[in-house]
Every structure is written in C-alpha cells, then in structure tokens.
Design an enzyme around this catalytic site. Structure first.
Site, PDB file in Angstrom:
ATOM      1  N   ASN A 134      -6.186 -34.663  11.160  1.00 51.52           N
ATOM      2  CA  ASN A 134      -5.479 -35.671  10.368  1.00 51.52           C
ATOM      3  C   ASN A 134      -4.197 -35.079   9.778  1.00 51.52           C
ATOM      4  OD1 ASN A 134      -5.853 -36.529   6.974  1.00 51.52           O
ATOM      5  ND2 ASN A 134      -5.087 -38.005   8.454  1.00 51.52           N
ATOM      6  N   GLY A 135      -3.156 -35.869   9.793  1.00 50.43           N
ATOM      7  CA  GLY A 135      -1.892 -35.473   9.176  1.00 50.43           C
ATOM      8  C   GLY A 135      -0.704 -35.850  10.021  1.00 50.43           C
ATOM      9  N   LYS A 154     -14.756 -34.579   4.906  1.00 47.79           N
ATOM     10  CA  LYS A 154     -13.295 -34.594   5.096  1.00 47.79           C
ATOM     11  C   LYS A 154     -12.676 -33.600   4.124  1.00 47.79           C
ATOM     12  CE  LYS A 154      -9.277 -37.635   5.289  1.00 47.79           C
ATOM     13  NZ  LYS A 154      -8.639 -37.393   3.962  1.00 47.79           N
ATOM     14  N   PRO A 202      -9.413 -42.565   4.865  1.00 48.38           N
ATOM     15  CA  PRO A 202      -9.640 -43.235   3.570  1.00 48.38           C
ATOM     16  C   PRO A 202      -8.436 -43.077   2.654  1.00 48.38           C
ATOM     17  CG  PRO A 202     -10.977 -41.215   3.755  1.00 48.38           C
ATOM     18  CD  PRO A 202     -10.312 -41.430   5.081  1.00 48.38           C
ATOM     19  N   MET A 203      -8.029 -44.163   2.012  1.00 44.94           N
ATOM     20  CA  MET A 203      -6.899 -44.094   1.081  1.00 44.94           C
ATOM     21  C   MET A 203      -7.171 -44.960  -0.140  1.00 44.94           C
ATOM     22  SD  MET A 203      -3.437 -44.051   3.371  1.00 44.94           S
ATOM     23  CE  MET A 203      -3.971 -45.378   4.450  1.00 44.94           C
ATOM     24  N   GLN A 226     -17.354 -43.196   1.443  1.00 38.69           N
ATOM     25  CA  GLN A 226     -16.982 -41.840   1.035  1.00 38.69           C
ATOM     26  C   GLN A 226     -17.364 -41.591  -0.426  1.00 38.69           C
ATOM     27  OE1 GLN A 226     -12.905 -40.233   0.160  1.00 38.69           O
ATOM     28  NE2 GLN A 226     -13.291 -38.948   1.938  1.00 38.69           N
ATOM     29  N   CYS A 276      -9.725 -34.018  -1.909  1.00 35.54           N
ATOM     30  CA  CYS A 276      -8.863 -34.687  -2.885  1.00 35.54           C
ATOM     31  C   CYS A 276      -8.143 -33.653  -3.767  1.00 35.54           C
ATOM     32  CB  CYS A 276      -9.670 -35.657  -3.742  1.00 35.54           C
ATOM     33  SG  CYS A 276      -8.645 -36.496  -4.944  1.00 35.54           S
ATOM     34  N   GLY A 282      -3.543 -41.921   8.216  1.00 35.69           N
ATOM     35  CA  GLY A 282      -3.463 -42.393   6.843  1.00 35.69           C
ATOM     36  C   GLY A 282      -2.220 -43.206   6.579  1.00 35.69           C
ATOM     37  N   ARG A 283      -1.179 -42.551   6.057  1.00 36.87           N
ATOM     38  CA  ARG A 283      -0.017 -43.270   5.510  1.00 36.87           C
ATOM     39  C   ARG A 283       0.680 -44.185   6.503  1.00 36.87           C
ATOM     40  NH1 ARG A 283       2.657 -38.067   3.476  1.00 36.87           N
ATOM     41  NH2 ARG A 283       1.552 -37.435   5.364  1.00 36.87           N
TER      42      ARG A 283
END
Ligand code: FMN
Length: 332
Positions: A217-218, A153, A19-20, A75, A109, A241-242
C-alpha cells in the site's frame, strides 16, 4: 490471474480500498466494491471502547452490509490483548455484525492520540505485544467457533530511519495472522514523501516462509503504479487509499489499465451523481443534516479538478441539506 487466500476467503487479483477514517463510509465502500475493490475494511474502531462501552458507541465506524459488500472486514485498534478478545466476543454477539468476515488489526496509525495509548503504529516497537494481540483475536474467534481470518495492517517503521520492521512481520505471522498489509511509510512520515518500495519488499521477504498473502500500500493511483508496486515488492495484493477519495471508479481504472485496456474517466455529471449516491446512502442511517455535515470533508474530493471547483467546494461546505447539495451541483 493470481488467486489469494485470506484464511478460507479466496480472492483473485485483490485490489482493495484501504481503510480511511472519515472516508470509509458504508455507501462509499459499496460503490468501491461495484467498481472493482475486492473488499474494503471499515475505518479503525477502538477495541477498548467496545469492551468497556459496548458496540453501540463504536457502531458508526463498524456498519457493514454483507449482502452488498460480500466480504466485510472490521478494523480494530488497541493495545491490550484482552480488549481485543472482548471486542471479538462483542462483535460476535451483536446481530448487526454477525456478517463480519475479517478482523483487521491496525498497527500503523501514526496519530499521536492513538500512538500514546500504545496502539496503532506503537505496536511496531513491541512485536511481542503485537503477536499477543493477534493470538488473542485468533483464540477468541476459535472460542466462538467461527472461521474469521485475522489480518494486520502496518507501516514500514516507527522511526524515521526504519527500512521495514521484519521482526514485527514475523511475530504476527507466526501467531497465524492471515494476511499482512504494509503501507510504505514510517510513522513520522504520516502521508508525506514517497512510499518506500524497498522497505515494503523487506517486509514481504520477512513473511515469505509463512505462506500468507502480503498486500502492499502507498501511492497507488492507476494501472502503472499498481503494476510497478506488484513487480517491485512481490506483493500478492494491493490497497488503495487517498486516490480513491471522491473517486470510487479508481478501481475500474486500475483494473482496466492493469489489463492493458483504456479507461475513460467519468464525466463531471457522473462524478456528481456518485457524490449524491454516497450522501444519500449516508442519510439511510444518519440524520440528514449530520450526513451532510460529515460529508463536508469528503465532497471536495468528488469535485476536484472540475471547472469552478474552488467555488463549488466552498458552496458544498456551507450546505446543510441534500437538496442544497443537489442545487449547488446543478443536478435535477
Ligand atoms: C484520511 C485518512 C484516514 C486514514 N484512516 C486509516 C484507518 O482508519 N486505518 C488504517 O489502517 N489506515 C488509515 N489510513 C491510512 C490508509 O489506509 C493508507 O495506508 C494510506 O493512506 C497510504 O495509502 P495511499 O498512499 O494509497 O493513500 C488513513 C489515511 C488517510 C489519508
């Protein structure tokens, strides 16, 4: 092939869009799905706002399309278990959201505005509260008679020196959390530095006895980084993500490269068409000028690395209509 169950939802080799906020628009999530994302949660929406102001105010963050998305994950962030309970009831009552298949809780977050309300990554400091939020969601879902898995998450720590927060992982898992995803950075790191693989593995180990899927994730951007993350953490699934920003085809790349196949990167004209697809998708529910304005922070990612990218980015950020964007991109 590795089969994974998030509650009653079966997935094979899950690789998902993370999620972004600002990027996880519905048309973008649909494109990611088309190119191989197993599912894609919405960006974070406030459980408190849903409770006290109703769904309408948050709906822009929660738009789902079960026909096109298949699995729809929403989310939520917050700090009060009652807010989550009421948010689940509100989601259940709203005909636009009946297709929801997963409720994901944001416990990662790092944004100060969110953390200071006791939400997001703050929950890593209070595993009991985090657990009661999972319990509140599970109970609310049971009370409405639905079968909706609850996922969490989070990150590898609240403080800079943290090397995983196994007590948080165990606390949410023991309340029946159906999947845990861990981003390998601490709150103060935000998105800087490298993902801490060992700290992710600590979190993985902490939930091993609970028999729930664990996602890592990462910094995943291709087949190599995906395989290395799986091998080093023992994760069952991945979130990206990115690397997906402006590049929904990254999922095809990851899947092909993981299978030892060659991936041919999309041409500039395909990338421009993908940009247009997201933009036009957004105009399906937003006024055209609003859709273009909201895409201003997204469009530069689609043209990154193209010849004349710097000028393209500047020109795109001045556009106010779909036709102007098309003209800047020199599309017919
Ligand atoms: C612009 C941006 C917005 C984000 N918004 C959210 C969000 O709404 N919810 C969430 O859980 N994580 C959010 N994240 C974190 C990502 O889901 C992901 O954990 C992080 O980017 C690390 O993965 P990556 O290295 O593949 O980018 C956001 C990240 C970025 C860069």
């Amino acid at each position: 092939m590795r089969q994974v169950c998030i509650g009653s939802i079966k997935l094979t080799d899950p690789v998902c869009l993370a999620p972004m906020a600002g990027f996880s628009s519905l048309p973008f999530r649909i494109m990611c799905k088309r190119y191989g994302s197993s599912y894609a949660p919405t960006e974070l929406a406030s459980a408190r706002s849903i409770r006290f102001s109703g769904i309408d105010k948050s709906f822009r963050y929660m738009r789902i399309d079960p026909d096109k998305e298949g699995i729809c994950a929403i989310q939520l962030f917050g700090t009060d278990p009652v807010d989550f309970r009421e948010a689940v009831f509100a989601i259940d009552k709203d005909p636009r959201l009946t297709g929801v298949s997963i409720i994901d809780i944001n416990m990662g977050c790092p944004v100060p505005k969110v953390v200071k309300t006791g939400s997001g990554s703050f929950l890593m400091t209070d595993p009991k509260l985090a657990a009661s939020i999972v319990r509140a969601c599970k109970e609310a879902i049971r009370d409405i008679g639905r079968d909706i898995p609850v996922t969490v998450k989070t990150r590898t720590g609240f403080e800079a020196g943290d090397k995983g927060v196994p007590e948080l992982a165990r606390a949410v898992a023991s309340e029946g959390c159906d999947m845990l995803c861990v981003h390998g950075r601490t709150r103060p790191q935000m998105y800087s530095g490298e993902a801490d693989i060992e700290a992710i593995a600590v979190m993985r180990e902490a939930v091993k006895s609970f028999d729930i899927p664990f996602f890592a994730n990462g910094d995943i951007k291709d087949g190599r980084s995906a395989l290395s993350m799986l091998e080093q953490t023992g994760a069952d699934g991945l979130m990206v993500g990115r690397a997906a920003r402006g590049d929904p085809m990254v999922f095809e790349r990851i899947r092909k490269e993981m299978a030892g196949e060659t991936f041919t990167p999309p041409s500039d004209s395909i990338r421009k068409e993908l940009l247009m697809e997201e933009l036009i998708g957004r105009t399906g529910y937003l006024r055209e000028d609003v859709a273009v304005r909201e895409m201003r922070s997204v469009m530069p990612f689609y043209v990154k690395g193209m010849e004349g990218a710097a000028m393209l980015k500047t020109a795109l950020c001045r556009c106010t209509s779909v036709d102007e964007v098309r003209e800047v991109l020199e599309l017919d």
